[in-house]
Design a protein around this motif. Structure first.
Motif, mmCIF file in Angstrom:
data_model
loop_
_atom_site.group_PDB
_atom_site.id
_atom_site.type_symbol
_atom_site.label_atom_id
_atom_site.label_comp_id
_atom_site.label_asym_id
_atom_site.label_seq_id
_atom_site.Cartn_x
_atom_site.Cartn_y
_atom_site.Cartn_z
ATOM 1 N N ARG A 161 52.940 19.724 42.246
ATOM 2 C CA ARG A 161 51.710 19.952 41.486
ATOM 3 C C ARG A 161 51.602 21.426 41.141
ATOM 4 N NH1 ARG A 161 45.505 19.100 43.365
ATOM 5 N NH2 ARG A 161 44.601 19.467 41.329
ATOM 6 N N ILE A 162 51.430 21.712 39.872
ATOM 7 C CA ILE A 162 51.308 23.091 39.387
ATOM 8 C C ILE A 162 49.833 23.404 39.175
ATOM 9 C CG2 ILE A 162 51.934 24.711 37.546
ATOM 10 C CD1 ILE A 162 54.279 23.811 39.295
ATOM 11 N N ARG A 163 49.418 24.592 39.631
ATOM 12 C CA ARG A 163 48.029 25.031 39.508
ATOM 13 C C ARG A 163 47.966 26.365 38.765
ATOM 14 N NH1 ARG A 163 44.376 23.054 43.369
ATOM 15 N NH2 ARG A 163 42.946 23.418 41.645
ATOM 16 N N HIS A 164 46.797 26.699 38.307
ATOM 17 C CA HIS A 164 46.496 27.995 37.685
ATOM 18 C C HIS A 164 45.845 28.864 38.746
ATOM 19 C CE1 HIS A 164 43.222 30.335 35.456
ATOM 20 N NE2 HIS A 164 44.338 30.985 35.212
ATOM 21 N N ILE A 165 46.322 30.107 38.871
ATOM 22 C CA ILE A 165 45.689 31.057 39.793
ATOM 23 C C ILE A 165 45.236 32.268 38.979
ATOM 24 C CG2 ILE A 165 47.943 31.996 40.487
ATOM 25 C CD1 ILE A 165 46.603 32.612 43.242
ATOM 26 N N HIS A 166 43.958 32.594 39.119
ATOM 27 C CA HIS A 166 43.348 33.728 38.421
ATOM 28 C C HIS A 166 42.939 34.749 39.475
ATOM 29 C CE1 HIS A 166 41.017 35.964 35.482
ATOM 30 N NE2 HIS A 166 40.036 36.005 36.371
ATOM 31 N N ILE A 167 43.412 35.988 39.310
ATOM 32 C CA ILE A 167 43.118 37.075 40.254
ATOM 33 C C ILE A 167 42.384 38.159 39.478
ATOM 34 C CG2 ILE A 167 44.120 38.775 41.826
ATOM 35 C CD1 ILE A 167 46.626 36.868 41.875
ATOM 36 N N THR A 184 38.653 38.687 43.498
ATOM 37 C CA THR A 184 38.136 37.339 43.293
ATOM 38 C C THR A 184 39.328 36.495 42.855
ATOM 39 O OG1 THR A 184 35.991 38.183 42.592
ATOM 40 C CG2 THR A 184 36.539 35.914 41.966
ATOM 41 N N VAL A 185 39.605 35.447 43.607
ATOM 42 C CA VAL A 185 40.753 34.590 43.306
ATOM 43 C C VAL A 185 40.258 33.171 43.075
ATOM 44 C CG1 VAL A 185 42.989 33.760 44.092
ATOM 45 C CG2 VAL A 185 42.214 36.039 44.769
ATOM 46 N N THR A 186 40.659 32.601 41.947
ATOM 47 C CA THR A 186 40.285 31.243 41.593
ATOM 48 C C THR A 186 41.544 30.418 41.408
ATOM 49 O OG1 THR A 186 38.374 32.125 40.396
ATOM 50 C CG2 THR A 186 38.984 29.839 39.948
ATOM 51 N N VAL A 187 41.575 29.242 42.003
ATOM 52 C CA VAL A 187 42.685 28.305 41.820
ATOM 53 C C VAL A 187 42.100 27.049 41.181
ATOM 54 C CG1 VAL A 187 44.461 26.938 42.963
ATOM 55 C CG2 VAL A 187 43.914 29.233 43.814
ATOM 56 N N GLY A 220 37.657 44.271 39.310
ATOM 57 C CA GLY A 220 37.287 45.286 38.326
ATOM 58 C C GLY A 220 37.905 44.974 36.978
ATOM 59 N N ALA A 221 38.662 45.928 36.422
ATOM 60 C CA ALA A 221 39.302 45.735 35.118
ATOM 61 C C ALA A 221 40.590 44.908 35.207
ATOM 62 C CB ALA A 221 39.617 47.086 34.491
ATOM 63 N N LEU A 222 41.088 44.706 36.412
ATOM 64 C CA LEU A 222 42.306 43.929 36.617
ATOM 65 C C LEU A 222 42.012 42.439 36.486
ATOM 66 C CD1 LEU A 222 45.318 43.821 37.606
ATOM 67 C CD2 LEU A 222 44.356 43.508 39.895
ATOM 68 N N SER A 223 42.766 41.754 35.632
ATOM 69 C CA SER A 223 42.614 40.317 35.450
ATOM 70 C C SER A 223 43.997 39.721 35.226
ATOM 71 C CB SER A 223 41.707 40.033 34.256
ATOM 72 O OG SER A 223 41.551 38.642 34.092
ATOM 73 N N LEU A 224 44.449 38.884 36.166
ATOM 74 C CA LEU A 224 45.791 38.306 36.114
ATOM 75 C C LEU A 224 45.720 36.789 36.169
ATOM 76 C CD1 LEU A 224 47.383 40.633 38.826
ATOM 77 C CD2 LEU A 224 47.584 40.890 36.344
ATOM 78 N N ASP A 264 51.407 29.119 28.010
ATOM 79 C CA ASP A 264 51.764 30.536 27.896
ATOM 80 C C ASP A 264 51.557 31.320 29.199
ATOM 81 O OD1 ASP A 264 49.020 30.096 27.538
ATOM 82 O OD2 ASP A 264 48.747 31.941 26.412
ATOM 83 N N LEU A 265 51.074 30.687 30.247
ATOM 84 C CA LEU A 265 50.872 31.388 31.520
ATOM 85 C C LEU A 265 52.216 31.626 32.212
ATOM 86 C CD1 LEU A 265 47.780 29.564 33.058
ATOM 87 C CD2 LEU A 265 47.855 31.841 32.046
ATOM 88 N N PRO A 266 52.444 32.847 32.697
ATOM 89 C CA PRO A 266 53.699 33.117 33.408
ATOM 90 C C PRO A 266 53.637 32.553 34.831
ATOM 91 C CG PRO A 266 52.326 35.073 33.421
ATOM 92 C CD PRO A 266 51.605 34.036 32.574
ATOM 93 N N PRO A 267 54.805 32.317 35.430
ATOM 94 C CA PRO A 267 54.821 31.875 36.822
ATOM 95 C C PRO A 267 54.444 33.032 37.755
ATOM 96 C CG PRO A 267 57.057 32.150 36.015
ATOM 97 C CD PRO A 267 56.136 32.373 34.845
ATOM 98 N N LEU A 268 53.919 32.694 38.901
ATOM 99 C CA LEU A 268 53.571 33.686 39.916
ATOM 100 C C LEU A 268 54.822 34.482 40.293
ATOM 101 C CD1 LEU A 268 51.333 34.663 41.929
ATOM 102 C CD2 LEU A 268 52.255 32.983 43.525
ATOM 103 N N PRO A 269 54.787 35.817 40.180
ATOM 104 C CA PRO A 269 55.960 36.611 40.557
ATOM 105 C C PRO A 269 56.310 36.400 42.040
ATOM 106 C CG PRO A 269 54.364 37.970 39.385
ATOM 107 C CD PRO A 269 53.698 36.651 39.688
ATOM 108 N N CYS A 270 57.584 36.348 42.317
ATOM 109 C CA CYS A 270 58.071 36.189 43.689
ATOM 110 C C CYS A 270 57.438 34.976 44.377
ATOM 111 C CB CYS A 270 57.838 37.450 44.499
ATOM 112 S SG CYS A 270 58.623 38.901 43.796
ATOM 113 N N ALA A 271 57.262 33.901 43.649
ATOM 114 C CA ALA A 271 56.582 32.707 44.177
ATOM 115 C C ALA A 271 57.223 32.189 45.453
ATOM 116 C CB ALA A 271 56.559 31.612 43.113
#
Length: 82
Positions: free
Chosen positions: A24-30, A61-64, A33-37, A71-78
């Motif tokens: 199962r693939i999920r979206h993770i938003h981190i 703040t982390v949302t899954v 402040g101005a940082l949004s990944l 177009d979302l990239p995979p999590l680096p070093c997953a």
């Protein structure tokens, strides 16, 4: 979607490959402040990252969720989060 068999019969002396369920693939938003990944990750990886960031970096703040976009990239070093 491919149906997953509920049971398999194996005759004596025969070997078959283990049954692998689709990952199962999920979206993770981190955000901080101005940082949004935004990344995609396996469900377990995304949960592990969210828990570690919450414990070590309370300013993040982390949302899954399931808001996956192609177009979302995979999590680096997953693999580090397995």
């Amino acid at each position: 979607m491919t149906a997953i068999p509920k049971r398999r019969t194996i005759e004596a002396g025969h070997h078959i490959a283990p049954l692998h369920l689709p990952r199962r693939i999920r979206h993770i938003h981190i955000e901080s402040g101005a940082l949004s990944l935004d990344f995609t990750a396996g469900a377990e990886q995304a949960q592990n990252v969210a828990e570690e960031l919450a414990q070590g970096f309370p300013e993040f703040t982390v949302t899954v969720d399931d808001d996956i976009h192609p177009d979302l990239p995979p999590l680096p070093c997953a693999g580090l989060w397995d």
